[in-house]
Design an enzyme around this catalytic site. Sequence first.
Site, mmCIF file in Angstrom:
data_model
loop_
_atom_site.group_PDB
_atom_site.id
_atom_site.type_symbol
_atom_site.label_atom_id
_atom_site.label_comp_id
_atom_site.label_asym_id
_atom_site.label_seq_id
_atom_site.Cartn_x
_atom_site.Cartn_y
_atom_site.Cartn_z
ATOM 1 N N SER A 327 0.800 -1.231 0.000
ATOM 2 C CA SER A 327 0.000 0.000 0.000
ATOM 3 C C SER A 327 0.826 1.271 0.000
ATOM 4 O O SER A 327 0.269 2.364 -0.132
ATOM 5 C CB SER A 327 -0.949 0.007 1.195
ATOM 6 O OG SER A 327 -2.011 -0.886 0.979
ATOM 7 N N ASP A 351 -17.629 1.384 -0.953
ATOM 8 C CA ASP A 351 -16.829 0.167 -0.786
ATOM 9 C C ASP A 351 -17.623 -0.891 -0.027
ATOM 10 O O ASP A 351 -17.821 -0.773 1.187
ATOM 11 C CB ASP A 351 -15.542 0.496 -0.023
ATOM 12 C CG ASP A 351 -14.736 -0.747 0.312
ATOM 13 O OD1 ASP A 351 -14.900 -1.776 -0.376
ATOM 14 O OD2 ASP A 351 -13.933 -0.679 1.268
ATOM 15 N N ASP A 364 -11.362 -6.612 -0.125
ATOM 16 C CA ASP A 364 -10.754 -5.510 0.593
ATOM 17 C C ASP A 364 -10.209 -6.031 1.923
ATOM 18 O O ASP A 364 -10.558 -7.125 2.368
ATOM 19 C CB ASP A 364 -11.791 -4.410 0.850
ATOM 20 C CG ASP A 364 -11.149 -3.100 1.260
ATOM 21 O OD1 ASP A 364 -10.903 -2.264 0.372
ATOM 22 O OD2 ASP A 364 -10.881 -2.919 2.463
ATOM 23 N N HIS A 370 -15.273 -0.069 3.675
ATOM 24 C CA HIS A 370 -15.035 1.196 4.354
ATOM 25 C C HIS A 370 -16.161 2.206 4.144
ATOM 26 O O HIS A 370 -16.050 3.360 4.564
ATOM 27 C CB HIS A 370 -13.735 1.831 3.843
ATOM 28 C CG HIS A 370 -12.497 1.071 4.201
ATOM 29 N ND1 HIS A 370 -12.036 0.012 3.458
ATOM 30 C CD2 HIS A 370 -11.625 1.216 5.239
ATOM 31 C CE1 HIS A 370 -10.916 -0.462 3.998
ATOM 32 N NE2 HIS A 370 -10.651 0.243 5.080
ATOM 33 N N CYS A 383 -7.794 1.973 1.730
ATOM 34 C CA CYS A 383 -8.897 1.209 1.152
ATOM 35 C C CYS A 383 -8.466 0.552 -0.166
ATOM 36 O O CYS A 383 -8.155 1.232 -1.143
ATOM 37 C CB CYS A 383 -10.090 2.134 0.915
ATOM 38 S SG CYS A 383 -11.455 1.347 0.045
#
Length: 656
Positions: A327, A351, A364, A370, A383
């Site tokens: 990430s 999401d 996810d 989220h 996310c």
Amino acid sequence: MANLNDTGRDLRNFRKRIMALAVFVLVCFFLLLLRFVWLQVVRHSNYVAQAEENRISIVPTMPSRGIITDRNGVVLANNYSAYTLEITPAKIDGKINEVIDELARFIEITPYERKRFKRRMEETKRFESIVLKSKLTDEEVARFTVRRYGFPGVEVQARMFRQYPLGEVAAHAIGYIGRISQKDIDRLPEEEDTNYQGTTHYGKEGIEKSYERVLHGVTGYEEMEVSASGRAVRTLSTHSTVPGNNLVLSIDIELQKVVEEAFGKRRGALIAMDPATGEILAYVSKPTFDPNLFVDGIDQQSWDELNTSINRPLINRPIRGAYPPGSTYKPFMALAALELGYRTPQAAISDPGYFVYGNHRFRDDKAGGHGLVDMYKSIVQSCDTYYYILAAEMGVDTMHDYMKQFGFGELTGIDLAHERKGILPSMEWKRKAYRNPNQQKWYPGETISLGIGQGYNTFTPLQLAYATALLVNNGSAARPHLVKEIEDGVTHERKPVVTETVKLDIRQENIDVIKKAMVGVTREGTAARVFGGAGYVSGGKTGTAQVIGIGKNEKYNAAALAEHKRDHALYTAFAPVDNPKIVIALIVENAGFGASAAAPIAKKAMDYFFLGKRPATEVTGHAVPEQPEDYPEEPDDVLQPIMTPALPEEENTEQE
């Protein structure tokens, strides 16, 4: 009457013989005269030169190798004088083993030293002096001196030896020297051959290797008159050596120690750099090694321990380790979306906790999702679904073309050898990477995982640090380098090392959006617990990298995996926010979450850099990290990219 005739005939024959002998003598004398003329007139100059060469011996004298210090003057590599026991094979009539046996009666010579001597004999010309034993004690020198008359061809010499006072600290950056080999000599430019006459050691790794000619100096020599037996009679002339130049590294060795201690026993890498100057402030590769082992030839046991260790301490991870960025890649994806018009900061997605592409579900990290996610929240809460959708819209080649300007998949040009490019995937890259036509095809589903820094994405920690520097320093950063200044070995005049500054054409308002979100990571996001009350404002991004996904309906369980198959923890950081003085990129191999394993190391580095705080020594092992549900599996090879051409059945993601 007959007797008189016989006497006359004998006299005539005698005269003929005398004449023949006289002619023979004259011919011989004439030949000798010709030879004399040839030697004394025609070949006079050549033989005079040979006579001088036999009478005069040219003995090279080694220059003092340059010293290496950190930015504050702490010595990282220096020289010291010690005695060596040396043998010149050409001066011994084929009885070298017997001579060594005799020497061993009063000086300890180990089997390893005997084996090393024989190996060096094979690599060295017979008329050159070869070291049998290094670093003799004063007592050993005295023992040999009183017996020296019985050992023609054996000498005690005073030589300079390289020393690394801090041992393992910053070993991968400094590198080491070792015995010069024929390969080293073959790589020398033709004009450097003379300068390396008599040289015994050569830079093998790190700065010692890349700045070898700067550190070496200029070889001097002495003209010695020698006797027929080869003994020195007197010195005719001396041509002084020129010492090598000294190097001042940009590393702050105290910051380096703080980071290395923070890693403890864990594996990984960290790069801390000043984006404005490109100076590397800390260069950490863990585990490390003691470079002193290599100076005079490493013993077999130590080599086996280093070379066969599952922890691979000889791998220079900051430039050789290629890892998925996880990430930490998301801020770059978000910036690409802004610059290329795929998103605005306010545009939001809903999401549900997964993204469906074709018949495949990409989950996810957060079960249930989220909720409503804009760009700020996508970075702060990391996310995945936001970036799955974005990657599908952008496509692999668009991502490749935009990310390339940040140095992903490119050499940074750091002043170290063997830097690795990593992989920034594209359709063209895959066609070239595989031989099988079926594997050369790019599958659309492979694009999705690229958006969260997974899939084929594999970059070095140095590339990640440099890219982050370009991003947070408003699109401008100098090329990274380890040498800050070069100091003349004679005059001590210093010249700074300046590298190219790269300036990207990026709109400032878009950079500000990303930097604001990265500050949010440390205030309310995935790293808020670590950086709460830090005493300074920093930005950052957590990451937890995986390469091989787990099967459908399976859950990631770190405790059930071998330690080398667990997830990597990553973190990128910068501070101060408006004018960054330090940028950090680090990875802790197989340590779990970026927030819990990597971010604390970055905080300790920044605490020392900004506040002078030195944490208590902490020895960290390989504890099994706590895992949330649906956590991904780690790749088998932590340093090599795992390239799976077939579309996985289900792609798992990461959790910070």
